[in-house]
Design an enzyme around this catalytic site. Structure first.
Site, PDB file in Angstrom:
ATOM      1  N   ASP A 111       0.836  -1.205   0.000  1.00  8.60           N
ATOM      2  CA  ASP A 111       0.000   0.000   0.000  1.00  8.60           C
ATOM      3  C   ASP A 111       0.871   1.256   0.000  1.00  8.60           C
ATOM      4  OD1 ASP A 111      -2.956   1.109   0.837  1.00  8.60           O
ATOM      5  OD2 ASP A 111      -1.378   2.288   1.780  1.00  8.60           O
TER       6      ASP A 111
ATOM      7  N   TYR B 152       2.532  10.044  -0.181  1.00  8.59           N
ATOM      8  CA  TYR B 152       3.706   9.524   0.524  1.00  8.59           C
ATOM      9  C   TYR B 152       5.003   9.854  -0.203  1.00  8.59           C
ATOM     10  CZ  TYR B 152       0.113   6.503   2.664  1.00  8.59           C
ATOM     11  OH  TYR B 152      -1.015   6.006   3.271  1.00  8.59           O
TER      12      TYR B 152
ATOM     13  N   LYS C 166      -3.105   5.793  -4.195  1.00  9.96           N
ATOM     14  CA  LYS C 166      -4.252   6.660  -3.931  1.00  9.96           C
ATOM     15  C   LYS C 166      -4.170   7.973  -4.699  1.00  9.96           C
ATOM     16  CE  LYS C 166      -3.959   4.790   0.728  1.00  9.96           C
ATOM     17  NZ  LYS C 166      -2.531   4.461   0.758  1.00  9.96           N
TER      18      LYS C 166
ATOM     19  N   HIS D 293      -8.153   9.192  -1.678  1.00 13.92           N
ATOM     20  CA  HIS D 293      -7.508   9.257  -0.367  1.00 13.92           C
ATOM     21  C   HIS D 293      -8.438   9.822   0.710  1.00 13.92           C
ATOM     22  CE1 HIS D 293      -3.138   9.290   1.233  1.00 13.92           C
ATOM     23  NE2 HIS D 293      -3.954   9.192   2.259  1.00 13.92           N
TER      24      HIS D 293
END
Length: 303
Positions: A32, A37, A66, A99
């Site tokens: 994931d 990120y 996402k 998200h």
């Protein structure tokens, strides 16, 4: 969709790459990540290297990433997804999540948290339903295999289900013994939507011995009974609740430990002990959005 995954938030650079390769080597197949990120390149490289080493085939890996909040305008959705595929160096994404239900104003690709001079987040009023419908086109064009949502409450999820062509595969939410999401999970199960659990171990703080569900004497006793650690007991509890935990770690020892939870089962009494830590307290309350009273803030209702 494998029942246990590797979360990669804050896993960057060489450390993140090593962690993901180790995870794949020991059997993780559910990875994931997210645009936010800023580590999709490392995640993609680790996966591609393991494919070229012959450890796995692409179809063995279930990769989740996402759509970030600045890309909620339908005109940005496909462009964002294609950029993420380029970052990953892969041909398709297994599961693409929205998200959050709340969009942010788009400034540029680098400004992930747009703020005004007072430091307030600049939010948009784009309807998450319009964003989701644009995501459905990604499935139809083959860029992604499936789609879902993250941080949605039951009312928002139901609105998606009632107005979409392609049902969300999962709702990824914070879920741990402190916020066990039993009501949301039961709701999702009714509509055949899975629940993926982020921050499943809370935010462990050994110095303060927090959260209680990792450091209490009663959970330690359960762990000792099974010759396991308290994080392993917690992850087992979540799996038995019917959610899919994605503990994040860059530590190869802990990554191995987190995966080793399938050789024991908790008793009803032991599950009750862990139920007792359910306070509803969030580690990720989205306070920056909450303070602005946005109409799509997801945590204003019970579940």
């Amino acid at each position: 969709m494998p029942v246990l995954g590797l979360g990669t938030y804050n896993s960057k650079n060489n450390e993140g790459e090593i962690a993901i390769k180790h995870a794949i080597d020991i059997g993780y197949r559910h990875i994931d990540t997210a645009y936010f990120y800023q580590n999709e390149a490392e995640v993609g490289k680790a996966i591609r290297d393991k494919i070229s080493d012959g450890v796995v085939k692409r179809e063995d890996i279930f990769l989740v990433t996402k759509l970030w909040n600045i890309h909620h305008d339908p005109k940005y959705v496909e462009t964002a997804c294609r950029k993420q595929l380029s970052n990953l160096g892969l041909d398709y994404i297994d599961l693409y999540l929205m998200h959050m239900p709340v969009g942010y104003q788009y400034v540029d690709e680098e400004t992930l948290l747009p703020k005004n001079e007072a430091g307030q987040l600049l939010l948009s009023d784009i309807d998450y339903l319009d964003t989701y419908k644009a995501m459905e086109q990604l499935v139809k064009s083959g860029l992604v295999r499936s789609i879902g949502v993250s941080n949605f409450n039951s009312e928002q999820l139901l609105r998606i289900i009632e107005n979409c062509e392609i049902k969300p595969v999962t709702n990824q939410v914070e879920c741990s013994p402190a916020i066990n999401q039993k009501k949301l999970t039961a709701f999702c199960k009714k509509y055949d939507v899975t629940v993926t659990a982020y921050t499943p171990l809370g935010r462990p703080n050994p110095e303060q011995q927090k959260p209680d569900f990792l450091y209490s004497a009663e959970v330690k006793a359960i762990a000792e009974k099974y010759k396991k650690t308290t994080p392993q007991v917690v992850l087992r509890y979540l799996v038995e609740l019917g959610v899919l935990p994605i503990p994040k770690s860059s530590n190869v020892g802990r990554i191995s430990e987190n995966f080793d939870i399938f050789d024991f089962e908790l008793t009803a009494e032991e599950r009750c002990v862990l139920d007792g830590y359910n306070t509803g307290e969030r580690y990720v309350p989205l306070n920056l959005i909450k303070s602005l009273n946005h109409k799509y803030y997801p945590f204003g209702i019970e579940f």
